[in-house]
Design a protein around this motif. Structure first.
Motif, PDB file in Angstrom:
ATOM      1  N   LEU A  81       0.837  -1.199   0.000  1.00 14.11           N
ATOM      2  CA  LEU A  81       0.000   0.000   0.000  1.00 14.11           C
ATOM      3  C   LEU A  81       0.873   1.250   0.000  1.00 14.11           C
ATOM      4  CD1 LEU A  81      -2.632  -1.009   2.703  1.00 14.11           C
ATOM      5  CD2 LEU A  81      -2.822  -1.255   0.219  1.00 14.11           C
ATOM      6  N   ILE A  82       0.503   2.209  -0.802  1.00 11.71           N
ATOM      7  CA  ILE A  82       1.249   3.464  -0.866  1.00 11.71           C
ATOM      8  C   ILE A  82       0.693   4.432   0.173  1.00 11.71           C
ATOM      9  CG2 ILE A  82       1.876   5.441  -2.293  1.00 11.71           C
ATOM     10  CD1 ILE A  82       1.650   3.649  -4.724  1.00 11.71           C
ATOM     11  N   CYS A  83       1.584   5.019   0.938  1.00  8.35           N
ATOM     12  CA  CYS A  83       1.188   6.052   1.900  1.00  8.35           C
ATOM     13  C   CYS A  83       1.454   7.419   1.269  1.00  8.35           C
ATOM     14  CB  CYS A  83       1.984   5.903   3.193  1.00  8.35           C
ATOM     15  SG  CYS A  83       1.503   7.071   4.487  1.00  8.35           S
ATOM     16  N   ARG A  84       0.433   8.239   1.218  1.00  7.29           N
ATOM     17  CA  ARG A  84       0.546   9.558   0.597  1.00  7.29           C
ATOM     18  C   ARG A  84       0.391  10.646   1.654  1.00  7.29           C
ATOM     19  NH1 ARG A  84       0.415   8.632  -4.864  1.00  7.29           N
ATOM     20  NH2 ARG A  84      -0.568   6.694  -5.552  1.00  7.29           N
ATOM     21  N   GLN A  85       0.637  11.884   1.249  1.00 12.10           N
ATOM     22  CA  GLN A  85       0.505  13.011   2.162  1.00 12.10           C
ATOM     23  C   GLN A  85      -0.239  14.146   1.490  1.00 12.10           C
ATOM     24  OE1 GLN A  85       4.662  13.698   2.994  1.00 12.10           O
ATOM     25  NE2 GLN A  85       4.832  15.296   1.456  1.00 12.10           N
ATOM     26  N   GLY A  86      -0.830  15.012   2.316  1.00 12.86           N
ATOM     27  CA  GLY A  86      -1.620  16.117   1.794  1.00 12.86           C
ATOM     28  C   GLY A  86      -3.097  15.825   1.907  1.00 12.86           C
ATOM     29  N   TRP A  87      -3.910  16.813   1.640  1.00  7.36           N
ATOM     30  CA  TRP A  87      -5.366  16.683   1.787  1.00  7.36           C
ATOM     31  C   TRP A  87      -5.998  16.330   0.445  1.00  7.36           C
ATOM     32  CZ3 TRP A  87      -7.931  16.643   6.280  1.00  7.36           C
ATOM     33  CH2 TRP A  87      -7.235  17.069   7.416  1.00  7.36           C
ATOM     34  N   PRO A  88      -6.586  15.140   0.308  1.00  3.57           N
ATOM     35  CA  PRO A  88      -7.226  14.743  -0.958  1.00  3.57           C
ATOM     36  C   PRO A  88      -8.611  15.363  -1.096  1.00  3.57           C
ATOM     37  CG  PRO A  88      -7.410  12.964   0.638  1.00  3.57           C
ATOM     38  CD  PRO A  88      -6.642  14.062   1.316  1.00  3.57           C
ATOM     39  N   ARG A  89      -8.705  16.489  -1.747  1.00  2.00           N
ATOM     40  CA  ARG A  89      -9.981  17.173  -1.903  1.00  2.00           C
ATOM     41  C   ARG A  89     -10.809  16.625  -3.053  1.00  2.00           C
ATOM     42  NH1 ARG A  89      -9.925  19.463   3.040  1.00  2.00           N
ATOM     43  NH2 ARG A  89      -8.328  21.073   3.272  1.00  2.00           N
ATOM     44  N   SER A  90     -10.164  15.880  -3.939  1.00  2.00           N
ATOM     45  CA  SER A  90     -10.856  15.362  -5.119  1.00  2.00           C
ATOM     46  C   SER A  90     -10.091  14.144  -5.616  1.00  2.00           C
ATOM     47  CB  SER A  90     -10.912  16.429  -6.219  1.00  2.00           C
ATOM     48  OG  SER A  90      -9.600  16.731  -6.672  1.00  2.00           O
ATOM     49  N   ALA A  91     -10.687  13.466  -6.615  1.00  2.00           N
ATOM     50  CA  ALA A  91     -10.015  12.316  -7.222  1.00  2.00           C
ATOM     51  C   ALA A  91      -8.689  12.743  -7.841  1.00  2.00           C
ATOM     52  CB  ALA A  91     -10.923  11.680  -8.265  1.00  2.00           C
ATOM     53  N   GLN A  92      -8.669  13.933  -8.435  1.00  2.00           N
ATOM     54  CA  GLN A  92      -7.431  14.435  -9.035  1.00  2.00           C
ATOM     55  C   GLN A  92      -6.373  14.681  -7.970  1.00  2.00           C
ATOM     56  OE1 GLN A  92      -7.134  14.661 -12.356  1.00  2.00           O
ATOM     57  NE2 GLN A  92      -4.971  15.204 -12.187  1.00  2.00           N
ATOM     58  N   ASP A  93      -6.796  15.226  -6.813  1.00  2.00           N
ATOM     59  CA  ASP A  93      -5.858  15.445  -5.719  1.00  2.00           C
ATOM     60  C   ASP A  93      -5.248  14.126  -5.249  1.00  2.00           C
ATOM     61  OD1 ASP A  93      -6.255  18.142  -5.721  1.00  2.00           O
ATOM     62  OD2 ASP A  93      -7.602  18.176  -3.992  1.00  2.00           O
ATOM     63  N   ARG A  94      -6.063  13.090  -5.185  1.00  2.00           N
ATOM     64  CA  ARG A  94      -5.569  11.794  -4.718  1.00  2.00           C
ATOM     65  C   ARG A  94      -4.519  11.234  -5.677  1.00  2.00           C
ATOM     66  NH1 ARG A  94     -11.006  10.641  -4.291  1.00  2.00           N
ATOM     67  NH2 ARG A  94     -10.848   8.826  -5.670  1.00  2.00           N
ATOM     68  N   GLN A  95      -4.795  11.393  -6.956  1.00  2.45           N
ATOM     69  CA  GLN A  95      -3.858  10.867  -7.956  1.00  2.45           C
ATOM     70  C   GLN A  95      -2.537  11.635  -7.936  1.00  2.45           C
ATOM     71  OE1 GLN A  95      -5.877  10.972 -11.723  1.00  2.45           O
ATOM     72  NE2 GLN A  95      -7.408   9.458 -11.130  1.00  2.45           N
ATOM     73  N   ASN A  96      -2.605  12.929  -7.641  1.00  3.40           N
ATOM     74  CA  ASN A  96      -1.415  13.773  -7.683  1.00  3.40           C
ATOM     75  C   ASN A  96      -0.695  13.887  -6.340  1.00  3.40           C
ATOM     76  OD1 ASN A  96      -1.979  14.287 -10.377  1.00  3.40           O
ATOM     77  ND2 ASN A  96      -3.104  16.173  -9.937  1.00  3.40           N
ATOM     78  N   ALA A  97      -1.267  13.304  -5.288  1.00  2.40           N
ATOM     79  CA  ALA A  97      -0.677  13.420  -3.964  1.00  2.40           C
ATOM     80  C   ALA A  97       0.702  12.768  -3.925  1.00  2.40           C
ATOM     81  CB  ALA A  97      -1.587  12.787  -2.914  1.00  2.40           C
ATOM     82  N   LYS A  98       1.621  13.401  -3.216  1.00  2.00           N
ATOM     83  CA  LYS A  98       2.986  12.892  -3.132  1.00  2.00           C
ATOM     84  C   LYS A  98       3.072  11.739  -2.139  1.00  2.00           C
ATOM     85  CE  LYS A  98       5.161  17.364  -4.137  1.00  2.00           C
ATOM     86  NZ  LYS A  98       6.094  18.399  -3.605  1.00  2.00           N
TER      87      LYS A  98
END
Length: 588
Positions: free
Chosen positions: A454-471
């Motif tokens: 599982l990939i752990c990401r950071q930042g606030w996912p406000r949308s599907a696009q945000d989730r895809q672009n999250a670092k």
């Protein structure tokens, strides 16, 4: 050292343990009395103002000169709520009666647009703040604006809104505080805000304001009265002294608090503060709005004046030195009861320790055998009954554990330790239990090494696009994930949530957590990954310091068919690092 109010009554001189002395006369009248309440969160009915009415009745009976409300008066910008709140005030203080001066902190709940409650609209739900607060002011007949300065009984009072940019930013806050201190070179300077200065009173590490803390640290005579944290006034950590003095007025609504490893349940709060200002002290008395009774009338909180940080009696480290260690009565035992065999859940019950008012929480630790020794793998805190009136306490506790915590035929050791408000650990109670066969459950996902899956990401996912672009979250040389603040999250596989409404899910995550000591733990929750921040169930916190292994279990029923995707989220708290060592998801 908690200064007992009796030290000030019945003698001409009260000598403190810190070596100070000053006159205190029997029957001495305060220079000023102020009642404080906060976070009333009234709704659209007059019934929602019942606790507010109780508060005003307490204040009237105590003869206060002023009433301060520290913010979040209504739950949303309810025009009906403002009307009923004002009507409630006028019911208790009718036309022609002597009325106290009213001070209001403008806070963000009163700027939430009630027409935009849909979670998907949460980015648009805040009204224009200036417009919302101006309307609130008119409906409540508030006599002052966003910032207010007044002098009561010779003592300066400053009132700031939650959003300081409305009055020029934190620079303006410090300017006003500095000016008040200069204009009043002796005695306290009282500040009303909504958010507490960070890392002062209980839960302010997670819910406090770091910029305010930095400002007030420079002005030791400041005494703050705040809300926002939604605590209980029966919690001894609701008052703090360090570089200055901070009083958390808590709430007249539901509170949750910090609960390690256990999803936090809501608890009701009914407390208000009456502050009595004398020349050499401030006496903080706590009342229950249901019946007007005072909590610990013989032992209120006392802020000694002039303020001296090194000898401040309400300093937590000072109070920790004399805190009693709670003890269980002789012969106390734990009991273990399963729902059936094969079992689906275990109930662990135990009696409360003696002197319940001294116990903040009970620390329940579960150990298992590993390599011939006991290894702790789970911790679940439960609150003591300190927040209840003595007549309402049961003296019994129970914590249920789903079978996902355990393996059949294995023996487990349970250790329950009472913990005081300032960290005093009482004598633990222990018991052992062997798990019988488990009720069959459908395994949806089992990852024994999720760090690689599982990939752990950071930042606030406000949308599907945000989730895809999250670092991706950074990892150190040992493979641990690093937290610098903000939000870190594991987005869980979408396929596991395809189900029918009412399906019961259990998610078990094994975490190792390391962060700085004496810092509020991280908030761990299972929330929707679509940007709505809708939790599947309650949140829990992680311990500070090196927490070791923690098995954290979330249970919930699917609310709709084809559940949305969820993410396991870590939020708030200080910097540190963590590992996810095992993840299991099952349903019935």
């Amino acid at each position: 050292m908690h200064i007992n109010r009796r030290n000030f009554i019945g003698s001409s001189v009260a000598t403190l343990a810190v070596g100070l002395s000053y006159p205190a006369y029997a029957g001495e009248k305060p220079l000023l009395k102020v009642g404080f309440m906060t976070d009333t969160h009234v709704g659209t009915t007059k019934k929602s103002c019942e606790r507010v009415k109780g508060a005003f009745e307490v204040f009237k009976a105590q003869g206060v000169d002023a009433v301060g409300h520290c913010g979040d008066l209504a739950d949303w910008h309810y025009v009906e709520g403002y009307r009923y709140y004002r009507e409630t005030f006028e019911d208790v203080y009718p036309e022609g009666a002597k009325r106290p001066e009213l001070l209001y902190v403008y806070a963000n709940h009163d700027a939430l647009d009630p027409t935009k409650k849909d979670p998907k609209l949460r980015q648009q739900r805040v009204m224009d703040l200036a417009t919302a607060f101006a309307d609130m002011r008119a409906r409540l007949k508030i006599d002052h604006g966003l910032f207010h300065q007044t002098t009561l009984g010779g003592i300066p009072f400053l009132v700031f809104p939650q959003t300081q940019r409305l009055i020029g930013g934190y620079e303006e806050v410090e300017k006003q505080v500095a000016a008040a201190c200069a204009a009043h070179p002796t005695g306290p300077v009282v500040v009303l805000t909504h958010m507490a200065p960070a890392h002062t009173a209980y839960n302010s590490g997670e819910w406090g304001d770091s910029a305010l803390r930095k400002i007030f640290n420079k002005y030791p005579r400041v005494v703050t009265f705040t809300g926002h944290t939604h605590g209980s006034l029966r919690n001894e950590q609701s008052v703090w002294q360090g570089e200055f003095t901070a009083v958390d007025v808590c709430c007249l609504q539901e509170w949750h608090g910090i609960s390690v490893g256990t999803p936090v349940a809501g608890k009701q709060a009914y407390g208000v503060v009456v502050a009595e200002f004398f020349a050499n002290r401030i006496v903080l008395r706590r009342f229950d709005v249901r019946d007007g009774s005072e909590f610990k009338p013989e032992d209120p909180w006392v802020v000694t004046l002039p303020f001296i940080a090194a000898t401040a009696p309400l300093n937590w480290e000072t109070r920790a030195k004399t805190e009693r260690k709670a003890a269980f009565a002789a012969g106390s035992q734990m009991t273990f009861t399963t729902d059936a065999v094969p079992f689906g859940s275990l109930k662990v019950a135990f009696p409360g320790a003696q002197a319940e008012e001294d116990v903040l929480s009970y620390r329940i630790e579960i150990s298992r055998r590993k390599d011939g020794a006991w290894e702790r793998f789970a911790r679940n805190d439960v609150f003591g009954e300190f927040y209840l009136r003595p007549a309402d306490r049961t003296g019994r506790y129970a914590r249920s554990y789903p079978a996902i915590f355990f393996e059949a035929n294995e023996t487990y050791r349970f250790t329950v330790t009472p913990v005081g408000f300032f960290g005093a650990l009482g004598t633990p109670l222990e018991g052992e239990w062997t798990a019988p066969a488990k009720k069959p459950a459908k395994s949806i996902l089992l990852e024994e090494d999720p760090m690689d899956k599982l990939i752990c990401r950071q930042g606030w996912p406000r949308s599907a696009q945000d989730r895809q672009n999250a670092k991706p979250t950074r990892r150190d040389a040992e493979g641990w994930y690093l937290r610098d603040g903000g939000l870190n999250w594991f987005e869980l596989p979408e396929g596991v949530w395809q189900t029918k409404k009412g399906t019961h899910f259990r998610v078990a995550a094994d975490l190792r957590v390391q962060q700085a000591p004496k810092i509020d733990g991280w908030c761990l929750r299972l929330s929707t990954a679509d940007g709505t921040s809708r939790s599947a169930c309650g949140w829990m916190t992680t311990p500070d310091g090196d927490a070791g292994l923690l098995r954290c279990v979330f249970e919930f029923d699917a609310r709709v068919d084809d559940q949305p995707n969820f993410a396991l989220q870590l939020d708030r708290g200080g910097k540190g690092r963590f590992r996810l060592e095992r993840l299991a998801i099952e349903n019935d």
